[in-house]
Motif scaffolding. Structure first.
Motif, short mmCIF file in Angstrom:
data_model
loop_
_atom_site.label_atom_id
_atom_site.label_comp_id
_atom_site.label_asym_id
_atom_site.label_seq_id
_atom_site.Cartn_x
_atom_site.Cartn_y
_atom_site.Cartn_z
N ASP A 2 57.92 24.09 80.44
CA ASP A 2 56.63 24.41 81.06
C ASP A 2 56.76 24.98 82.46
O ASP A 2 55.81 25.56 82.98
N ALA A 3 57.93 24.83 83.09
CA ALA A 3 58.07 25.21 84.50
C ALA A 3 58.17 26.71 84.71
O ALA A 3 57.59 27.24 85.67
N VAL A 4 58.91 27.40 83.88
CA VAL A 4 59.15 28.83 84.09
C VAL A 4 59.07 29.57 82.77
O VAL A 4 59.00 28.97 81.70
N HIS A 5 59.12 30.88 82.85
CA HIS A 5 59.01 31.73 81.68
C HIS A 5 60.41 32.17 81.25
O HIS A 5 60.86 33.26 81.56
N HIS A 6 61.10 31.25 80.53
CA HIS A 6 62.42 31.59 79.98
C HIS A 6 62.24 32.60 78.86
O HIS A 6 61.17 32.69 78.26
N GLN A 7 63.30 33.33 78.56
CA GLN A 7 63.27 34.21 77.39
C GLN A 7 63.03 33.35 76.16
O GLN A 7 63.35 32.17 76.13
N GLU A 8 62.48 33.95 75.13
CA GLU A 8 62.03 33.20 73.96
C GLU A 8 63.15 32.40 73.30
O GLU A 8 62.94 31.27 72.88
N ARG A 9 64.33 32.96 73.17
CA ARG A 9 65.44 32.23 72.53
C ARG A 9 65.77 30.98 73.33
O ARG A 9 65.95 29.89 72.77
N THR A 10 65.84 31.09 74.64
CA THR A 10 66.15 29.96 75.50
C THR A 10 65.05 28.91 75.40
O THR A 10 65.31 27.71 75.26
N ARG A 11 63.82 29.36 75.43
CA ARG A 11 62.68 28.46 75.32
C ARG A 11 62.68 27.73 73.98
O ARG A 11 62.41 26.53 73.89
N ALA A 12 63.05 28.45 72.91
CA ALA A 12 63.09 27.84 71.58
C ALA A 12 64.16 26.73 71.53
O ALA A 12 63.93 25.67 70.93
N ILE A 13 65.30 26.97 72.14
CA ILE A 13 66.36 25.97 72.14
C ILE A 13 65.94 24.75 72.96
O ILE A 13 66.14 23.61 72.53
N ARG A 48 68.31 36.38 83.46
CA ARG A 48 69.32 35.65 82.69
C ARG A 48 70.12 34.73 83.61
O ARG A 48 70.40 33.59 83.27
N ALA A 49 70.48 35.23 84.77
CA ALA A 49 71.26 34.43 85.71
C ALA A 49 70.46 33.21 86.18
O ALA A 49 71.00 32.10 86.28
N GLU A 50 69.17 33.43 86.44
CA GLU A 50 68.33 32.31 86.86
C GLU A 50 68.17 31.29 85.73
O GLU A 50 68.20 30.08 85.97
N SER A 51 68.02 31.77 84.50
CA SER A 51 67.94 30.85 83.36
C SER A 51 69.21 30.02 83.25
O SER A 51 69.16 28.80 83.06
N ALA A 52 70.36 30.68 83.34
CA ALA A 52 71.64 29.96 83.25
C ALA A 52 71.73 28.90 84.34
O ALA A 52 72.14 27.76 84.09
N SER A 90 75.75 32.69 76.70
CA SER A 90 75.11 33.96 76.34
C SER A 90 74.30 34.54 77.50
O SER A 90 74.05 35.74 77.54
N LEU A 91 73.92 33.68 78.45
CA LEU A 91 73.18 34.13 79.63
C LEU A 91 74.12 34.55 80.76
O LEU A 91 73.67 34.97 81.82
#
Length: 154
Positions: free
Chosen positions: A120-131, A20-24, A77-78
């Motif tokens: 396409d770069a990383v495997h974000h959580q599905e909600r983040t990817r959807a946004i 989550r921290a990396e996604s943020a 949220s992240l």
């Protein structure tokens, strides 16, 4: 990850999501670019005379604002803190409507590409990817509108 394998690997949450921290952290520059894009639209529209081109662009602005808010909400949220101010000052208003609309189109191309690259770069959580995917699709829709304006009005 190979985009063609994503549907198989994402079934049931298979695969390793980034934290989550990396996604943020990865979303912060995108959120700043999104906010700067919104501010550039606002600044350029303020200098644009009334007419069909301005009306069409103003009609899409609430959607762009919602997308910016959704990106900020996702960062919150992240566990991150989304940007709240602009980066460098947006360029001065262009001289003509055609230049303004072309500037919008160029900025949307760069921003849309950055969103698609992040998906396409990383495997974000599905909600983040959807946004991210939704915002990339919305950017494409804005580009289509801007191309139409260039062809018909400006």
């Amino acid at each position: 990850m190979f985009p063609s394998l994503r549907p198989l690997l994402n079934k049931g949450g298979a695969g390793r999501y980034i934290s989550r921290a990396e996604s943020a952290e990865r979303l912060m520059p995108l959120a700043q670019r999104h906010l700067d894009l919104l501010l550039d639209y606002d600044r350029q529209l303020a200098a644009m005379p009334a007419g069909p081109a301005r009306e069409q662009i103003e009609a899409m602005m609430p959607y762009l604002r919602t997308e910016v808010a959704k990106m900020s909400e996702t960062i919150l949220s992240l566990g991150g803190t989304p940007p709240s101010g602009s980066g460098p000052l947006p360029p001065a208003p262009a001289e003509s409507d055609r230049d303004r609309v072309q500037g919008f189109l160029d900025a949307e191309k760069d921003f849309g590409r950055a969103l698609r690259d992040e998906v396409d770069a990383v495997h974000h959580q599905e909600r983040t990817r959807a946004i991210l995917t939704h915002n990339a699709e919305a950017s494409t829709a804005r580009m289509d509108l801007l191309r139409g304006i260039l062809a018909n009005h400006a």
